[in-house]
Write an enzyme that holds these catalytic residues in place. Structure first.
Site, PDB file in Angstrom:
ATOM      1  N   ASP A  88      43.916  20.488  30.573  1.00 31.42           N
ATOM      2  CA  ASP A  88      44.353  20.046  31.902  1.00 31.42           C
ATOM      3  C   ASP A  88      45.030  18.681  31.793  1.00 31.42           C
ATOM      4  O   ASP A  88      46.012  18.398  32.500  1.00 31.42           O
ATOM      5  CB  ASP A  88      43.140  19.956  32.851  1.00 31.42           C
ATOM      6  N   HIS A 105      35.120  21.621  39.386  1.00 33.95           N
ATOM      7  CA  HIS A 105      36.311  21.089  38.710  1.00 33.95           C
ATOM      8  C   HIS A 105      37.057  20.215  39.722  1.00 33.95           C
ATOM      9  O   HIS A 105      37.860  20.707  40.506  1.00 33.95           O
ATOM     10  CB  HIS A 105      37.164  22.274  38.251  1.00 33.95           C
ATOM     11  N   HIS A 140      39.530  17.135  40.803  1.00 32.86           N
ATOM     12  CA  HIS A 140      40.539  16.120  40.509  1.00 32.86           C
ATOM     13  C   HIS A 140      40.229  14.931  41.428  1.00 32.86           C
ATOM     14  O   HIS A 140      39.540  15.089  42.437  1.00 32.86           O
ATOM     15  CB  HIS A 140      41.944  16.689  40.735  1.00 32.86           C
ATOM     16  N   CYS A 155      48.407  19.140  37.515  1.00 32.96           N
ATOM     17  CA  CYS A 155      48.900  20.490  37.310  1.00 32.96           C
ATOM     18  C   CYS A 155      50.397  20.473  37.567  1.00 32.96           C
ATOM     19  O   CYS A 155      50.842  20.047  38.638  1.00 32.96           O
ATOM     20  CB  CYS A 155      48.210  21.472  38.256  1.00 32.96           C
ATOM     21  N   ASN A 211      42.087  14.549  36.530  1.00 28.50           N
ATOM     22  CA  ASN A 211      40.751  15.081  36.780  1.00 28.50           C
ATOM     23  C   ASN A 211      39.766  13.923  36.921  1.00 28.50           C
ATOM     24  O   ASN A 211      40.044  12.792  36.524  1.00 28.50           O
ATOM     25  CB  ASN A 211      40.302  15.910  35.575  1.00 28.50           C
TER      26      ASN A 211
HETATM   27  P1  HMG Z   1      56.315  35.544  34.549  1.00 23.44           P
HETATM   28  O1  HMG Z   1      57.652  34.857  34.398  1.00 23.44           O
HETATM   29  O2  HMG Z   1      56.068  36.362  35.772  1.00 23.44           O
HETATM   30  O3  HMG Z   1      55.950  36.368  33.236  1.00 23.44           O
HETATM   31  O4  HMG Z   1      55.210  34.402  34.455  1.00 23.44           O
HETATM   32  P2  HMG Z   1      56.539  37.691  32.631  1.00 23.44           P
HETATM   33  O5  HMG Z   1      55.375  38.542  32.279  1.00 23.44           O
HETATM   34  O6  HMG Z   1      57.618  38.255  33.505  1.00 23.44           O
HETATM   35  O7  HMG Z   1      57.193  37.167  31.281  1.00 23.44           O
HETATM   36  C1  HMG Z   1      58.327  36.294  31.260  1.00 23.44           C
HETATM   37  C2  HMG Z   1      58.550  35.796  29.833  1.00 23.44           C
HETATM   38  O8  HMG Z   1      57.460  34.970  29.405  1.00 23.44           O
HETATM   39  C3  HMG Z   1      58.628  36.934  28.798  1.00 23.44           C
HETATM   40  O9  HMG Z   1      59.469  36.475  27.737  1.00 23.44           O
HETATM   41  C4  HMG Z   1      57.209  37.015  28.271  1.00 23.44           C
HETATM   42  O10 HMG Z   1      57.124  37.569  26.996  1.00 23.44           O
HETATM   43  C5  HMG Z   1      56.812  35.555  28.262  1.00 23.44           C
HETATM   44  P3  HMG Z   1      61.004  36.990  27.624  1.00 23.44           P
HETATM   45  O11 HMG Z   1      60.887  38.485  27.532  1.00 23.44           O
HETATM   46  O12 HMG Z   1      61.669  36.502  28.880  1.00 23.44           O
HETATM   47  O13 HMG Z   1      61.448  36.292  26.375  1.00 23.44           O
HETATM   48  N1  HMG Z   1      55.361  35.393  28.409  1.00 23.44           N
HETATM   49  C6  HMG Z   1      54.558  34.748  27.541  1.00 23.44           C
HETATM   50  N2  HMG Z   1      54.810  34.104  26.385  1.00 23.44           N
HETATM   51  C7  HMG Z   1      53.743  33.577  25.733  1.00 23.44           C
HETATM   52  N3  HMG Z   1      52.468  33.637  26.208  1.00 23.44           N
HETATM   53  C8  HMG Z   1      52.196  34.259  27.349  1.00 23.44           C
HETATM   54  C9  HMG Z   1      53.259  34.852  28.074  1.00 23.44           C
HETATM   55  N4  HMG Z   1      53.323  35.527  29.234  1.00 23.44           N
HETATM   56  C10 HMG Z   1      54.604  35.868  29.426  1.00 23.44           C
HETATM   57  N5  HMG Z   1      50.945  34.322  27.799  1.00 23.44           N
HETATM   58  C11 HMG Z   1      53.000  33.789  33.741  1.00 23.44           C
HETATM   59  C12 HMG Z   1      53.849  34.737  34.562  1.00 23.44           C
HETATM   60  C13 HMG Z   1      51.549  34.014  34.109  1.00 23.44           C
HETATM   61  C14 HMG Z   1      53.229  34.084  32.264  1.00 23.44           C
HETATM   62  C15 HMG Z   1      53.454  32.330  34.050  1.00 23.44           C
HETATM   63  O14 HMG Z   1      53.417  32.160  35.431  1.00 23.44           O
HETATM   64  C16 HMG Z   1      52.596  31.287  33.405  1.00 23.44           C
HETATM   65  O15 HMG Z   1      52.580  31.143  32.179  1.00 23.44           O
HETATM   66  N6  HMG Z   1      51.861  30.475  34.209  1.00 23.44           N
HETATM   67  C17 HMG Z   1      50.955  29.479  33.698  1.00 23.44           C
HETATM   68  C18 HMG Z   1      51.025  28.229  34.535  1.00 23.44           C
HETATM   69  C19 HMG Z   1      49.996  27.224  34.045  1.00 23.44           C
HETATM   70  O16 HMG Z   1      49.598  27.224  32.893  1.00 23.44           O
HETATM   71  N7  HMG Z   1      49.554  26.334  34.962  1.00 23.44           N
HETATM   72  C20 HMG Z   1      48.593  25.320  34.651  1.00 23.44           C
HETATM   73  C21 HMG Z   1      47.208  25.864  34.448  1.00 23.44           C
HETATM   74  S1  HMG Z   1      46.334  26.177  35.958  1.00 23.44           S
HETATM   75  C22 HMG Z   1      45.626  24.665  36.406  1.00 23.44           C
HETATM   76  O17 HMG Z   1      45.962  23.652  35.842  1.00 23.44           O
HETATM   77  C23 HMG Z   1      44.521  24.642  37.422  1.00 23.44           C
HETATM   78  C24 HMG Z   1      43.122  24.456  36.803  1.00 23.44           C
HETATM   79  O18 HMG Z   1      43.041  23.239  36.085  1.00 23.44           O
HETATM   80  C25 HMG Z   1      42.044  24.488  37.896  1.00 23.44           C
HETATM   81  C26 HMG Z   1      42.345  23.532  39.063  1.00 23.44           C
HETATM   82  O19 HMG Z   1      42.566  22.327  38.858  1.00 23.44           O
HETATM   83  O20 HMG Z   1      42.350  24.052  40.172  1.00 23.44           O
HETATM   84  C27 HMG Z   1      42.794  25.598  35.825  1.00 23.44           C
HETATM   85 MG    MG Z   2      42.682  21.284  36.987  1.00 26.20          MG
END
Ligand code: HMG
Ligand code: MG
Length: 308
Positions: free
Chosen positions: A20, A213, A215, A246, A255
């Protein structure tokens, strides 16, 4: 050290700094620095360190080196949790190939954040997680879950605790064994924490299945933590030095700083197994790499003592 009645004897501090914290950095952090960060967190006594994310590298370029980082670190030591975020099948494959023993899926309580963070609705994202959880559990991999925006959302405003509790139920029924309640933008106040825990209780979700969790955007994270502990929570997420945010939630700041949390827990006589002075040294070292001081009040105060 002065205890208060009604608090747990021991709390698991779930360290999210490498994930995070570092997912939000604008500059590129070399993988060797990340690996050294994780090693120092483990050496300070942490038994749960969320290490990185196997998400799309286009969405979060900061953590595109996840496989390289885990290769540099080697397997998690016996009894130590080193979970990684995984949103989908592709992420799970990458995590399994890296030898991961615990993953975390991450849903949203609100529709706007689900779209912004996962590119799908809340229901679609929960359905995306279902096969991931099944396959991970089948492979003997533990699954944590998150729900973000549990208290307030920058686009939708206040969030209904009963809606959050419904999604929590779904994730737990799916096979998530620890669910972390995210105050992604740090707006919650203690009454809301109690209201959410009550709504979860009505859904049959017990405090033993939950983590918090927070922040610290509005300086409420420690107050919210204390009230959560008084209601039976024993797993608290925090980030060394208060790193974090985020990239897909405007107004998300760092956080709850792990050092601020440890100051409170140790002052209450609650065991954590984490060495506050060692952790402070790590956060001061990391602040040097990031080129700015830690926002943690405890780090600022203790750093002067340690270096004088
Ligand atoms: P999308 O664009 O809908 O994905 O994103 P897709 O399935 O259509 O794929 C698009 C491209 O990405 C493809 O590649 C996939 O292969 C690739 P292309 O064919 O175009 O070359 N791809 C990947 N590559 C590597 N690893 C993967 C992966 N998945 C797809 N896993 C998706 C959907 C979920 C992938 C995207 O929205 C995403 O990665 N989101 C993550 C965002 C994120 O990490 N945010 C921060 C974390 S959450 C947070 O911080 C909150 C938390 O702390 C709690 C709180 O504070 O509340 C947890
Ligand atoms: Mg968080």
């Amino acid at each position: 050290m002065t205890p208060l009645p009604g608090l747990p004897k021991r709390v698991t501090v779930y360290e999210v700094g490498p994930r995070d914290g570092l997912q939000n950095e604008s500059g590129l952090i070399p993988v060797e620095v990340k690996a050294e960060f994780v090693r120092q967190l483990l050496a300070a006594g942490h038994c749960a360190v969320e290490t990185t994310s196997f998400v799309s590298p286009t969405w979060v370029p900061q953590l595109a080196d996840a496989a390289e980082l885990l290769a540099a670190l080697g397997p998690a030591p016996e009894g130590v949790r080193m979970p990684v975020l995984v949103p989908n099948g592709k992420g799970l494959e990458r995590a399994l190939a890296a030898g991961v023993r615990e993953i975390a899926v991450f849903g949203s309580a609100t529709e706007t954040f689900a779209q912004k963070n996962l590119n799908r609705s809340v229901a679609e994202s929960l359905e995306m997680f279902r096969p991931v959880v099944d396959r991970a559990r089948g492979a003997g991999v533990a699954v944590r879950g998150y729900l973000s925006m549990c208290f307030g959302d920058p686009w939708e405003g206040a969030v209904d605790p009963h809606v959050v509790a419904g999604h929590a139920r779904t994730l737990i029924d799916m096979g998530v064994t620890e669910l972390s309640l995210g105050d992604t933008i740090g707006v919650a106040t203690p009454g809301q924490v109690v209201a959410l825990l009550e709504a979860l209780g009505q859904q049959g979700v017990s405090v033993g299945q939950l983590a918090v969790h927070f922040h610290d955007t509005y300086g409420q994270a420690l107050a919210n933590t204390l009230i959560a502990l008084q209601h039976g929570i024993t797993v608290v997420d925090a980030s060394a030095g208060g790193l974090g945010g985020c990239p897909y939630a405007k107004s998300a700041t760092g956080n709850l700083a792990t050092e601020d949390l440890l100051w409170q827990l140790h002052g209450l006589g609650i065991e954590t197994g984490v060495d506050l002075e060692a952790l402070t040294r790590t956060s001061v070292w990391m602040a040097g790499h990031l080129g700015r001081p830690s926002p943690s009040r405890a780090v600022q105060a203790l750093a002067k003592e340690i270096t004088s």
